[in-house]
Structure formats: structure tokens, C-alpha cells
Design a protein around this motif. Structure first.
Motif, PDB file in Angstrom:
ATOM      1  N   ILE A  12       0.863  -1.188   0.000  1.00 28.48           N
ATOM      2  CA  ILE A  12       0.000   0.000   0.000  1.00 28.48           C
ATOM      3  C   ILE A  12       0.889   1.223   0.000  1.00 28.48           C
ATOM      4  N   LEU A  13       0.657   2.119  -0.935  1.00 31.73           N
ATOM      5  CA  LEU A  13       1.481   3.308  -1.074  1.00 31.73           C
ATOM      6  C   LEU A  13       0.627   4.562  -1.079  1.00 31.73           C
ATOM      7  N   GLY A  16       2.459   9.330  -5.041  1.00 28.49           N
ATOM      8  CA  GLY A  16       3.718  10.074  -5.097  1.00 28.49           C
ATOM      9  C   GLY A  16       4.904   9.300  -4.579  1.00 28.49           C
ATOM     10  N   ALA A  17       4.647   8.209  -3.855  1.00 28.07           N
ATOM     11  CA  ALA A  17       5.753   7.424  -3.300  1.00 28.07           C
ATOM     12  C   ALA A  17       6.373   6.533  -4.371  1.00 28.07           C
ATOM     13  N   ASN A  18       7.568   6.057  -4.067  1.00 27.70           N
ATOM     14  CA  ASN A  18       8.273   5.124  -4.951  1.00 27.70           C
ATOM     15  C   ASN A  18       8.201   3.720  -4.365  1.00 27.70           C
ATOM     16  N   SER A  19       8.364   2.727  -5.216  1.00 28.38           N
ATOM     17  CA  SER A  19       8.336   1.348  -4.713  1.00 28.38           C
ATOM     18  C   SER A  19       9.201   0.443  -5.575  1.00 28.38           C
ATOM     19  N   GLN A  78       0.946   6.645  -8.918  1.00 26.82           N
ATOM     20  CA  GLN A  78      -0.363   7.271  -9.118  1.00 26.82           C
ATOM     21  C   GLN A  78      -1.431   6.222  -8.830  1.00 26.82           C
ATOM     22  N   THR A  79      -2.639   6.684  -8.584  1.00 21.02           N
ATOM     23  CA  THR A  79      -3.731   5.748  -8.251  1.00 21.02           C
ATOM     24  C   THR A  79      -3.968   4.765  -9.400  1.00 21.02           C
ATOM     25  N   THR A 102       2.233  -9.261  -7.013  1.00 20.48           N
ATOM     26  CA  THR A 102       2.231  -8.276  -5.921  1.00 20.48           C
ATOM     27  C   THR A 102       1.018  -7.388  -6.138  1.00 20.48           C
ATOM     28  N   ARG A 103       0.150  -7.347  -5.127  1.00 17.12           N
ATOM     29  CA  ARG A 103      -1.047  -6.493  -5.218  1.00 17.12           C
ATOM     30  C   ARG A 103      -0.685  -5.112  -4.690  1.00 17.12           C
TER      31      ARG A 103
END
Lengths: 108, 112
Positions: A12-13, A16-19, A78-79, A102-103
Motif C-alpha cells: 500500500i502506497l 507520489g511514493a516510490n516502490s 499514481q492511483t 504483488t497487489r
């Protein structure tokens, strides 16, 4: 047969976050693809990357074939990035073998 | 950009009925595939088709399944007598060689 493990299973992010998503595989591969499955169930091909690094906009992927893993980077999430990300590999002459995915949920 | 198309997008059928799922692969591709995804699970390989014959099939692809390329453009998956556990999303894919596989949007099959 070849085993494909993806991590994390869920992510869950904040927007704007990175992953970074990871895909480990148990044998040498001659094909590796990353897919995004959108909420409508469609499988969108993101990268064909048996080795090396590729970038496409905010997404990039790196496969280190000698160490049997691949990474998918999502920057400035982004969403619309929400969904399930699958890694799939071909080893030898086998068909594509998928990981469990990965969800990803990106919240505004 | 050329893409794989599938029809119908959603099929509802009664247990025991036959269904045919249709796919139009990308025109210059030579390898064709069917995969399925039971809801919430990973995508599983069913069968691959090359040079007008099955080149590989999984354990899932038993006698109730068959594939055909009836003309130069269509690629079909037939399920002879559907069971409840056949409910899934079915994806068709194609590739030029054994490289990148391009997937269609899927057909959601619901067996009641």
C-alpha cells in the motif's frame, strides 16, 4: 519446474511514493516479462527483460540473470498504478510460468 | 499498435454446456497460447500451438479442452462439458517467436 517468487505479496502506497517489487526465480531464464493486471482483469505487458535494465516513463526494470532476480521500480506512484503486478519467466523451452503477483494499492 | 483480441469479454454458461472462446492473434505471430486465471490466483498455462498443432500442454488441459485454428486469423479454445471449476478468466496470447508474449484482454467465463 522453475519456481517464481514475488515479494511483497501486498503493498500500500501513498500517491507520489516510490516502490520496488521483486521477482526471484530458481533457474536460468531466457525470457522474463513483467505485467500489470488492471482492475478490469486485463494483463498489460510492461517489460520484456531477460537481462539488463529498461525504462519506460515512471517504470523501470532490472534483471540480474546471474543472480536470478528481477526488480520493477515504480516512481511517483499514481492511483492508476493500482492492480496486481506479475513476473513471468520462460526457462529453456517451457511456457511462461507466472509468480503469484504483488497487489499494489495506491491511495490518494 | 497491433493487439490480440478476444471474444466474448464475458460468457455465462450452465454446467455441462460446451463453450468456445475466440481469439484473433497478432497477424504476423506464429505461436499461440491459452492461459487461465481462477479468481484471485496466478495465471496458469494451458496450451501452446505452433505450425497448426499443439506444441505443449499442461496437466490442466485434459480431454475436455481442445484448440483449433479454423482459418488464417482465429484461434479458438473449446471446453466440451463445462464444470463449475472451469469458471475463470481465459487469456489468449501470441508471439512472433519464443520471446515476448502479447496477451489479449481475456474472456471471463462463469459456469453456473
Amino acid at each position: 519446474g522453475i519456481q517464481v517468487e514475488q515479494s511483497p505479496p501486498d503493498l500500500i502506497l501513498q500517491e507520489g511514493a516510490n516502490s520496488t517489487l521483486r521477482c526471484n526465480f530458481s533457474d536460468s531464464v531466457n525470457n522474463l516479462q513483467w505485467f500489470h493486471q488492471n482492475p478490469w482483469g486485463q494483463l498489460i505487458n510492461l517489460f520484456y527483460i531477460p537481462s539488463g535494465t529498461k525504462q519506460n516513463g515512471r517504470l523501470s526494470a532490472t534483471t540480474v540473470a546471474t543472480e536470478r532476480y528481477s526488480l520493477l521500480y515504480i516512481s511517483s506512484s499514481q492511483t492508476t498504478d493500482s492492480g496486481v503486478y506479475f513476473c513471468a519467466v520462460v526457462s529453456g523451452n517451457t511456457p511462461l510460468v507466472f509468480g503469484k503477483g504483488t497487489r499494489l494499492s495506491v491511495i490518494a | 499498435e497491433p493487439e490480440v483480441t478476444q471474444t466474448p469479454s464475458h460468457q455465462v454458461t450452465q454446467m455441462g454446456q460446451e463453450v468456445i472462446l475466440r481469439c484473433v492473434p497478432i497477424s504476423n505471430h506464429l505461436y499461440f497460447y491459452w492461459y487461465r486465471q481462477i479468481l484471485g490466483q496466478k495465471v496458469e498455462f494451458l496450451v501452446s500451438f505452433y505450425n497448426n498443432e499443439i506444441s505443449e500442454k499442461s496437466e490442466i488441459f485434459d480431454d475436455q479442452f481442445s484448440v483449433e485454428r479454423p482459418d488464417g486469423s482465429n484461434f479458438t479454445l473449446k471446453i466440451r462439458s463445462t464444470k463449475l471449476e472451469d469458471s475463470a478468466m481465459y487469456f489468449c496470447a501470441s508471439s512472433v517467436d519464443r520471446g515476448t508474449e502479447y496477451f489479449g484482454p481475456g474472456t471471463r467465463l462463469t459456469v453456473t
